[in-house]
Design a protein around this motif. Structure first.
Motif, PDB file in Angstrom:
ATOM      1  N   ARG A  96       6.421   5.461  -2.004  1.00  0.00           N
ATOM      2  CA  ARG A  96       6.364   4.043  -1.837  1.00  0.00           C
ATOM      3  C   ARG A  96       4.988   3.789  -1.682  1.00  0.00           C
ATOM      4  NH1 ARG A  96       8.038   2.648   3.257  1.00  0.00           N
ATOM      5  NH2 ARG A  96       7.677   4.823   3.917  1.00  0.00           N
ATOM      6  N   MET A  97       4.056   2.700  -2.227  1.00  0.00           N
ATOM      7  CA  MET A  97       2.866   2.231  -2.168  1.00  0.00           C
ATOM      8  C   MET A  97       2.916   1.493  -0.820  1.00  0.00           C
ATOM      9  SD  MET A  97      -0.027   0.571  -4.281  1.00  0.00           S
ATOM     10  CE  MET A  97       0.066   1.443  -5.628  1.00  0.00           C
ATOM     11  N   VAL A  98       2.357   1.902   0.144  1.00  0.00           N
ATOM     12  CA  VAL A  98       2.104   1.291   1.469  1.00  0.00           C
ATOM     13  C   VAL A  98       0.589   0.942   2.004  1.00  0.00           C
ATOM     14  CG1 VAL A  98       4.190   2.341   2.349  1.00  0.00           C
ATOM     15  CG2 VAL A  98       2.058   3.356   3.019  1.00  0.00           C
ATOM     16  N   VAL A  99       0.618   0.148   2.787  1.00  0.00           N
ATOM     17  CA  VAL A  99      -0.763   0.000   3.739  1.00  0.00           C
ATOM     18  C   VAL A  99      -0.705   0.694   4.940  1.00  0.00           C
ATOM     19  CG1 VAL A  99      -2.240  -1.557   4.896  1.00  0.00           C
ATOM     20  CG2 VAL A  99      -0.885  -2.443   3.014  1.00  0.00           C
ATOM     21  N   ALA A 100      -1.431   1.588   5.442  1.00  0.00           N
ATOM     22  CA  ALA A 100      -0.918   2.497   6.522  1.00  0.00           C
ATOM     23  C   ALA A 100      -2.441   2.302   7.365  1.00  0.00           C
ATOM     24  CB  ALA A 100      -0.986   3.983   6.114  1.00  0.00           C
ATOM     25  N   ALA A 101      -1.984   2.304   8.850  1.00  0.00           N
ATOM     26  CA  ALA A 101      -3.316   2.279   9.636  1.00  0.00           C
ATOM     27  C   ALA A 101      -3.219   3.052  10.891  1.00  0.00           C
ATOM     28  CB  ALA A 101      -3.284   0.765  10.364  1.00  0.00           C
ATOM     29  N   ARG A 102      -4.088   3.252  11.849  1.00  0.00           N
ATOM     30  CA  ARG A 102      -4.088   4.169  12.804  1.00  0.00           C
ATOM     31  C   ARG A 102      -3.060   3.699  13.608  1.00  0.00           C
ATOM     32  NH1 ARG A 102      -9.699   6.435  15.102  1.00  0.00           N
ATOM     33  NH2 ARG A 102      -8.279   8.096  15.914  1.00  0.00           N
ATOM     34  N   ARG A 103      -2.155   4.434  14.332  1.00  0.00           N
ATOM     35  CA  ARG A 103      -1.161   4.119  15.367  1.00  0.00           C
ATOM     36  C   ARG A 103      -1.987   3.325  16.447  1.00  0.00           C
ATOM     37  NH1 ARG A 103       3.328   6.972  15.654  1.00  0.00           N
ATOM     38  NH2 ARG A 103       2.368   8.517  14.572  1.00  0.00           N
ATOM     39  N   GLY A 104      -1.504   2.258  16.732  1.00  0.00           N
ATOM     40  CA  GLY A 104      -1.928   1.556  17.675  1.00  0.00           C
ATOM     41  C   GLY A 104      -2.961   0.278  17.089  1.00  0.00           C
ATOM     42  N   ASP A 157     -10.370  -0.005   8.142  1.00  0.00           N
ATOM     43  CA  ASP A 157      -9.361  -0.390   9.349  1.00  0.00           C
ATOM     44  C   ASP A 157      -7.931   0.371   8.723  1.00  0.00           C
ATOM     45  OD1 ASP A 157     -10.929  -2.014  10.748  1.00  0.00           O
ATOM     46  OD2 ASP A 157     -10.822  -3.414   9.176  1.00  0.00           O
ATOM     47  N   ALA A 158      -7.927   0.309   7.344  1.00  0.00           N
ATOM     48  CA  ALA A 158      -6.416   0.750   6.811  1.00  0.00           C
ATOM     49  C   ALA A 158      -6.611   1.258   5.649  1.00  0.00           C
ATOM     50  CB  ALA A 158      -5.589  -0.612   6.735  1.00  0.00           C
ATOM     51  N   ILE A 159      -5.601   1.762   5.001  1.00  0.00           N
ATOM     52  CA  ILE A 159      -5.454   2.366   3.534  1.00  0.00           C
ATOM     53  C   ILE A 159      -4.269   1.814   2.868  1.00  0.00           C
ATOM     54  CG2 ILE A 159      -6.768   4.663   4.416  1.00  0.00           C
ATOM     55  CD1 ILE A 159      -4.069   6.037   4.199  1.00  0.00           C
ATOM     56  N   VAL A 160      -4.535   1.918   1.474  1.00  0.00           N
ATOM     57  CA  VAL A 160      -3.417   1.779   0.754  1.00  0.00           C
ATOM     58  C   VAL A 160      -3.207   3.125  -0.209  1.00  0.00           C
ATOM     59  CG1 VAL A 160      -2.592   0.594  -1.407  1.00  0.00           C
ATOM     60  CG2 VAL A 160      -3.457  -0.832   0.475  1.00  0.00           C
ATOM     61  N   ASP A 161      -2.067   3.584  -0.006  1.00  0.00           N
ATOM     62  CA  ASP A 161      -1.877   5.072  -0.377  1.00  0.00           C
ATOM     63  C   ASP A 161      -0.353   5.247  -0.811  1.00  0.00           C
ATOM     64  OD1 ASP A 161      -2.347   7.570  -1.421  1.00  0.00           O
ATOM     65  OD2 ASP A 161      -2.739   8.333   0.361  1.00  0.00           O
ATOM     66  N   LEU A 162       0.160   6.053  -1.154  1.00  0.00           N
ATOM     67  CA  LEU A 162       1.555   6.659  -1.472  1.00  0.00           C
ATOM     68  C   LEU A 162       1.974   7.426  -0.331  1.00  0.00           C
ATOM     69  CD1 LEU A 162       1.140   7.612  -4.913  1.00  0.00           C
ATOM     70  CD2 LEU A 162       1.587   5.314  -4.301  1.00  0.00           C
ATOM     71  N   VAL A 163       2.998   7.185  -0.260  1.00  0.00           N
ATOM     72  CA  VAL A 163       3.855   8.003   0.988  1.00  0.00           C
ATOM     73  C   VAL A 163       5.248   8.621   0.457  1.00  0.00           C
ATOM     74  CG1 VAL A 163       4.762   8.142   3.288  1.00  0.00           C
ATOM     75  CG2 VAL A 163       3.192   6.522   2.662  1.00  0.00           C
ATOM     76  N   SER A 164       5.483   9.758   0.414  1.00  0.00           N
ATOM     77  CA  SER A 164       7.074  10.244   0.205  1.00  0.00           C
ATOM     78  C   SER A 164       7.668  10.621   1.468  1.00  0.00           C
ATOM     79  CB  SER A 164       7.043  11.121  -1.065  1.00  0.00           C
ATOM     80  OG  SER A 164       5.941  12.150  -0.981  1.00  0.00           O
ATOM     81  N   SER A 165       7.339  11.803   1.996  1.00  0.00           N
ATOM     82  CA  SER A 165       8.059  12.584   3.124  1.00  0.00           C
ATOM     83  C   SER A 165       7.419  11.620   4.342  1.00  0.00           C
ATOM     84  CB  SER A 165       7.805  13.898   3.383  1.00  0.00           C
ATOM     85  OG  SER A 165       6.307  14.114   3.448  1.00  0.00           O
ATOM     86  N   GLY A 166       6.288  11.144   4.373  1.00  0.00           N
ATOM     87  CA  GLY A 166       5.647  10.676   5.517  1.00  0.00           C
ATOM     88  C   GLY A 166       4.897  11.592   6.379  1.00  0.00           C
ATOM     89  N   ARG A 167       4.836  12.846   5.941  1.00  0.00           N
ATOM     90  CA  ARG A 167       4.391  13.921   6.727  1.00  0.00           C
ATOM     91  C   ARG A 167       2.780  14.019   6.756  1.00  0.00           C
ATOM     92  NH1 ARG A 167       8.490  17.436   4.937  1.00  0.00           N
ATOM     93  NH2 ARG A 167       7.390  18.082   2.932  1.00  0.00           N
ATOM     94  N   THR A 168       2.190  13.487   5.625  1.00  0.00           N
ATOM     95  CA  THR A 168       0.616  13.410   5.454  1.00  0.00           C
ATOM     96  C   THR A 168       0.279  12.268   6.511  1.00  0.00           C
ATOM     97  OG1 THR A 168       0.950  14.044   3.307  1.00  0.00           O
ATOM     98  CG2 THR A 168      -1.521  13.201   4.136  1.00  0.00           C
TER      99      THR A 168
END
Ligand code: PRT
Ligand code: MG
Length: 214
Positions: A96-104, A157-168
């Motif tokens: 999935r391509m997602v926006v991700a940010a630091r927890r919090g 503040d955030a990234i746009v990247d791919l996620v598969s397992s979510g481990r990274t």
């Protein structure tokens, strides 16, 4: 060059394409993973693999340097798809391509308040279009890899990247805050070649569709 070239990248895409190549009778004559050759013949007459970087696959096919290619939807959307048909979703290399940010990090509030978000990504076109469609202002920071680092060191503040397992993401204390699109690899075809060489190309396209389970 006579025959049919299939552009694809080593690593994940090749690994997941290998069973499909076997099913269409186009097993490579050398292992592309270990060979230094960039053009590798296959067991299917006239069909060769052209080994390129993942992000370059659409470019080779657009310009007719390869008639077919295998590329992730992430790469295709970023490229724009000019001159390409995308007849088969091979349903491999899914993520999935997602926006991700630091927890919090309060992403929803930042978007709501119209804060100018700094987003690091290698998908600059896709990211620009995604946020433009939502009317959110973003400053884009173009990276070539390891996007996960950017929020940790205050680059974004955030990234746009791919996620598969979510481990990274988890290992770097990041969380997905928005999904942009589901991604899988597609078979792509040079539009002009499909018109002038349909008799040669269509059987191979059909074979891939069948191999992918359609
Ligand atoms: O790595 P390189 O710089 O050579 O090139 P590339 O990253 O463009 O190619 P490659 O081979 O890594 O990826 C090729 C294609 O695989 C991508 O274009 C996607 O369509 C598809 N794909 C599927 C993925 C993933 N899943 C994936 N998880 N590509 C990359 N990742 C990365 C992601 O960027 C993140 O860094 O894996 C990490 C996350 O994985 P998880 O499992 O920890 O969530
Ligand atoms: Mg990679």
């Amino acid at each position: 060059m006579d025959g049919i070239g299939i552009a694809l990248s080593k690593g994940r895409i090749l690994e997941e394409t290998a069973p499909l190549l076997a099913r269409v009778g186009a097993r490579p004559r050398e292992n592309p993973e270990t060979s230094r050759k960039l053009i590798i013949g296959t067991a299917r007459r006239g069909v060769r693999l052209i080994v390129v970087r993942a992000a370059d696959v659409p470019t080779y096919v657009q310009h007719g340097a390869a008639q077919l290619g295998i590329a992730g939807r992430d790469v295709l959307v970023e490229h724009g798809g000019a001159g390409l048909y995308q007849p088969v979703d091979l349903r491999i290399a899914a993520c999935r391509m997602v926006v991700a940010a630091r927890r919090g990090f309060d992403y929803a509030a930042a978007v709501r308040q119209g804060a100018r978000l700094r987003i690091a990504t290698k998908y600059v076109q896709t990211t620009r279009e995604h946020f433009a469609a939502k009317g959110v202002h973003v400053d884009l920071i173009r990276l070539y890899g390891s996007m996960e680092l950017a929020p940790l060191v205050g680059l974004a503040d955030a990234i746009v990247d791919l996620v598969s397992s979510g481990r990274t993401l988890r290992a770097n204390d990041l969380v997905p805050v928005e999904e942009i699109m589901p991604v899988s690899a597609r078979l792509i075809v040079n539009q002009a070649a499909l018109k002038t060489r349909r008799a040669e190309l269509q059987p191979l396209i059909d074979a891939f569709a069948k191999a992918a389970g359609k």
